[in-house]
Design an enzyme around this catalytic site. Structure first.
Site, PDB file in Angstrom:
ATOM      1  N   ASP A  67       0.831  -1.205   0.000  1.00 14.80           N
ATOM      2  CA  ASP A  67       0.000   0.000   0.000  1.00 14.80           C
ATOM      3  C   ASP A  67       0.868   1.258   0.000  1.00 14.80           C
ATOM      4  O   ASP A  67       2.093   1.177   0.064  1.00 14.80           O
ATOM      5  CB  ASP A  67      -0.967   0.003   1.199  1.00 14.80           C
ATOM      6  CG  ASP A  67      -0.255  -0.203   2.537  1.00 14.80           C
ATOM      7  OD1 ASP A  67       0.994  -0.219   2.571  1.00 14.80           O
ATOM      8  OD2 ASP A  67      -0.950  -0.343   3.554  1.00 14.80           O
ATOM      9  N   ASN A 136      -7.001  -0.521  13.921  1.00 15.20           N
ATOM     10  CA  ASN A 136      -8.425  -0.739  13.624  1.00 15.20           C
ATOM     11  C   ASN A 136      -8.625  -2.082  12.930  1.00 15.20           C
ATOM     12  O   ASN A 136      -9.660  -2.314  12.316  1.00 15.20           O
ATOM     13  CB  ASN A 136      -8.963   0.400  12.745  1.00 15.20           C
ATOM     14  CG  ASN A 136      -8.250   0.466  11.400  1.00 15.20           C
ATOM     15  OD1 ASN A 136      -7.256  -0.242  11.182  1.00 15.20           O
ATOM     16  ND2 ASN A 136      -8.725   1.298  10.506  1.00 15.20           N
ATOM     17  N   HIS A 138      -7.033  -3.190  10.321  1.00 10.37           N
ATOM     18  CA  HIS A 138      -6.863  -3.207   8.864  1.00 10.37           C
ATOM     19  C   HIS A 138      -5.655  -4.047   8.428  1.00 10.37           C
ATOM     20  O   HIS A 138      -4.732  -4.293   9.193  1.00 10.37           O
ATOM     21  CB  HIS A 138      -6.783  -1.781   8.283  1.00 10.37           C
ATOM     22  CG  HIS A 138      -5.534  -1.019   8.582  1.00 10.37           C
ATOM     23  ND1 HIS A 138      -5.458   0.353   8.447  1.00 10.37           N
ATOM     24  CD2 HIS A 138      -4.292  -1.403   8.998  1.00 10.37           C
ATOM     25  CE1 HIS A 138      -4.238   0.761   8.759  1.00 10.37           C
ATOM     26  NE2 HIS A 138      -3.518  -0.286   9.101  1.00 10.37           N
ATOM     27  N   GLU A 143      -9.515  -1.141   5.080  1.00  5.54           N
ATOM     28  CA  GLU A 143     -10.082  -0.693   6.345  1.00  5.54           C
ATOM     29  C   GLU A 143     -11.290  -1.559   6.726  1.00  5.54           C
ATOM     30  O   GLU A 143     -11.834  -2.276   5.877  1.00  5.54           O
ATOM     31  CB  GLU A 143     -10.523   0.777   6.196  1.00  5.54           C
ATOM     32  CG  GLU A 143      -9.387   1.740   5.836  1.00  5.54           C
ATOM     33  CD  GLU A 143      -8.485   2.090   7.009  1.00  5.54           C
ATOM     34  OE1 GLU A 143      -7.915   1.180   7.624  1.00  5.54           O
ATOM     35  OE2 GLU A 143      -8.342   3.293   7.286  1.00  5.54           O
TER      36      GLU A 143
HETATM   37  P1  PGA Z   1       2.641  -1.014  12.492  1.00  8.39           P
HETATM   38  O1  PGA Z   1       1.471  -0.791  11.428  1.00  8.39           O
HETATM   39  O2  PGA Z   1       3.379  -2.246  12.041  1.00  8.39           O
HETATM   40  O3  PGA Z   1       3.486   0.223  12.384  1.00  8.39           O
HETATM   41  O4  PGA Z   1       2.005  -1.194  13.821  1.00  8.39           O
HETATM   42  C1  PGA Z   1       0.590  -1.815  11.158  1.00  8.39           C
HETATM   43  C2  PGA Z   1      -0.444  -1.374  10.157  1.00  8.39           C
HETATM   44  O5  PGA Z   1      -1.004  -0.268  10.301  1.00  8.39           O
HETATM   45  O6  PGA Z   1      -0.728  -2.127   9.236  1.00  8.39           O
END
Ligand code: PGA
Length: 245
Positions: A67, A136, A138, A143
Site C-alpha cells: 500500500d 483498527n 486493517h 479498512e
Molecule cells: P505497524 O502498522 O506495524 O506500524 O504497527 C501496522 C499497520 O497499520 O498495518
C-alpha cells in the site's frame, strides 16, 4: 491459521525473517508482497542482511508493495516507498525491474490499481504476503468494512489510521487517502504472514484471533486462511484467553 507466539519483538522478527528467506529459497521466482510499518521493520533488515551474507539468489523474484499514502512523495521518509527502499529493497539489492510500488503522486489512480492488478494476475496471484495489523484491524489500507472481493483500490482512511499514521512522519501531512492491494488478493496469497507486537496490539490481536471472522475486523480473516501464519510476541498475546495467556 497457525498462531506462533514469541517472547519479544526481536525473537518474532528472527522467526518472520527465517520464514521469508525459506520461502524465497523454496520458490525462487516468487511474487512477494510487503507491508511497511514498525511490525515487519526488523524482520526486513534481517532478511536483507541474510540474503546479502548468504548470496541467496533473488534475481527471479518479483516484489510489490502492499500500500501507499496517496499524495506523499517517495522521498518523504514516512512513505511506504521510502521505507521499502531503505530497509529492504536497497540493502537486498532489488533491481528496479523486479519491483513495483504504487505511485503515490499519480494523477490516474485507476491506472495505478490496474497496473498492480495486472502484475498480480500475470503471476498467478501473490505467493507470500507479509503484513502488519492496524489498530483498527486493517490489513494494508483495507479498512474495516472493505469488500472481501476487492482488488487494488483507493481507500478513504478512517480516523484511527490517520491518527496512528502520524507516527511515520516527521512533519504534519494530510493522509486521508491510501491506495492498496485488495482484500481478495491478500486472502488469495498462497501464504499469508501477519505480524504484531507490543501491549497496544493486545486488544487488536484478541479480536483477530477470538472474534468471529469478518470484514468488520479485516485481520480476523486470517482465521480462514489455510496457510495463514500469525506471529506475535507475548505482549500482543497477553489478552488472549487461549493457552498463551
Ligand atoms: P505497524 O502498522 O506495524 O506500524 O504497527 C501496522 C499497520 O497499520 O498495518
Amino acid at each position: 491459521m497457525e498462531l506462533r507466539v514469541f517472547e519479544k519483538y526481536p525473537d518474532l522478527s528472527i522467526g518472520a525473517a527465517a520464514m521469508m528467506i525459506n520461502y524465497i529459497e523454496r520458490k525462487p521466482d516468487a511474487l512477494l508482497c510487503f507491508a511497511t510499518g514498525d511490525s515487519p521493520k526488523l524482520a526486513y533488515q534481517l532478511v536483507a542482511e541474510t540474503i546479502k551474507r548468504e548470496g541467496t539468489d533473488i534475481s527471479k523474484c518479483f516484489f510489490i508493495g502492499l500500500d501507499e499514502w496517496l499524495g506523499i512523495s517517495p522521498d518523504n521518509t514516512g512513505s511506504c516507498h521510502y521505507f521499502l527502499q531503505q530497509y529492504l529493497f536497497g540493502p537486498m539489492g532489488v533491481e528496479s525491474s523486479q519491483s513495483c510500488l504504487f505511485d503515490a503522486m499519480t494523477t490516474n489512480e485507476e491506472e495505478e490499481c490496474k497496473k498492480m492488478n495486472k502484475i498480480i494476475a500475470e503471476r498467478g496471484g501473490i505467493d507470500l504476503m507479509v503484513a502488519g495489523i492496524g489498530m483498527n484491524g486493517h490489513i494494508g489500507f483495507n479498512e474495516p468494512g472493505t469488500d472481501i472481493n476487492s482488488m487494488a483500490h483507493v481507500a478513504r482512511l478512517d480516523e484511527i489510521t490517520q491518527e496512528v499514521g502520524k507516527k511515520y512522519f516527521t512533519e504534519e501531512v494530510a493522509i486521508s487517502k491510501g491506495i492498496t492491494v485488495g482484500l481478495k488478493q491478500v486472502l488469495q496469497a498462497k501464504t499469508l504472514l501477519m505480524m504484531a507486537s507490543g501491549k497496544k496490539k493486545a486488544p487488536v490481536i484478541k479480536r483477530a484471533v477470538e472474534e468471529k471472522t469478518g470484514t468488520h475486523w479485516p485481520a480476523s480473516l486470517i482465521q480462514q486462511h489455510a496457510n495463514g501464519v500469525l506471529m506475535i510476541d507475548t505482549e500482543a498475546a497477553s489478552e488472549l484467553v487461549t493457552q498463551f495467556r
